[in-house]
Motif scaffolding. Sequence first.
Motif, short mmCIF file in Angstrom:
data_model
loop_
_atom_site.label_atom_id
_atom_site.label_comp_id
_atom_site.label_asym_id
_atom_site.label_seq_id
_atom_site.Cartn_x
_atom_site.Cartn_y
_atom_site.Cartn_z
N UNK A 197 21.85 86.72 63.24
CA UNK A 197 23.53 86.62 62.35
C UNK A 197 22.78 87.20 60.77
N UNK A 198 21.64 87.96 61.28
CA UNK A 198 21.20 88.00 59.78
C UNK A 198 22.26 89.13 59.25
N UNK A 199 23.12 90.44 60.01
CA UNK A 199 23.89 91.40 60.49
C UNK A 199 24.96 91.76 60.11
N UNK A 200 26.46 91.34 59.55
CA UNK A 200 27.73 90.80 59.11
C UNK A 200 27.76 92.41 59.22
N UNK A 201 28.82 93.10 59.45
CA UNK A 201 29.14 94.35 59.25
C UNK A 201 30.81 94.63 59.39
N UNK A 202 31.67 94.74 58.33
CA UNK A 202 33.18 95.10 58.95
C UNK A 202 33.13 96.49 59.85
N UNK A 251 44.26 97.26 62.48
CA UNK A 251 45.05 96.18 62.27
C UNK A 251 44.77 94.93 62.44
N UNK A 252 42.92 95.00 63.49
CA UNK A 252 42.95 93.36 64.13
C UNK A 252 41.60 93.34 62.57
N UNK A 253 41.05 94.05 61.45
CA UNK A 253 40.54 93.77 60.64
C UNK A 253 39.08 92.96 61.06
N UNK A 254 38.23 93.78 61.85
CA UNK A 254 37.20 92.94 62.27
C UNK A 254 36.01 92.67 61.82
N UNK A 255 35.40 91.86 61.85
CA UNK A 255 33.73 92.17 61.53
C UNK A 255 33.00 92.25 63.18
#
Length: 320
Positions: A197-202, A251-255
């Motif tokens: 979980x160290x690399x969270x990206x949009x 529209x999902x605005x995902x991460x």
Amino acid sequence: MKLYKYRSIKNKETFNYYLKALSEGYLWFADIKSLNDPSDSMIYYNKEKEEELFQAYISKNKPKIYRTFIKRLYSKVPQIEKSIDPITDDQLLAIEDMMNNGTFNNLLFNSGATDEDITNFETAHKDVQRQFQQHEDMFRKKLEPIFAFNDTYRHNIKVFSMSDSFDNKHLWNEYAENYGFCIEYDSDLITDEMKDLMDLNPVIYSDKRDHFSWLPLFLLAFQLENKEILKNELEQNLRNQLLLKGMTWSKEKEYRFFSNGGNKVYANIVTGIILHKNILGTKEANQLIKLANDRKWILYSWDNNSRLVSYQSNISDKDK
């Protein structure tokens, strides 16, 4: 940062998997190939463009490549390795041209070289050419599975997707089917032990896909450019390719998180449960309420009209 994942309870068997993950404190990372967008996390690779990039680099940097390769080939022969440094780029190109058109031997002879010297040089030259070809073939062979990334390594990637909001009507409809719940996660609770979980990206939304080049790998292998710059460039370009989705998904605005490990990633980062008003009173909702109360998670209800209200419920044992 608060992030959200939408779930439906219509499929009771699937809901039990969701409840199990929440109860045991793990995130389920989905296989890339199971995602609803078949082009998700694919590398866009254009072979013709790649060949053009390689040829352009080699043409522009031929002296550097030639010098580097010869020095590496003769790294255990100091007198040869050191003799390369004083030679200018123009001289290297001139020597190569003369070797290709067969006039270099005459130059050596006129400079006082003996027949034996010329024979030794020709042997060394052929050895360099053969070694370069062998290294090039070996390098290409190693890269073949990487070039086929979409059919090989891609299938080993796992992904955990979330959205940046709890009031996304599209997601309530698409993933919760307006009969489900939403899980709230807090990225501030991620610790150093949670390696996946160290690399969270949009996610990047665009209908334009840039060509992904493996040229930096070639340059790294032959140590032709700055190692750190090349690694950073390669990692950034690869990350951008994996995070790219078409505009229809915007529209999902995902991460998302990526992992090369297993599907289960244990991480206690849940902070709340949001229940759609349509499931209030169901057995599944009561199970979620009990779990939220036990874990001291915040509990909300959602009425599909952009209204989120704190939810409190006293449920009897028979409803649990």
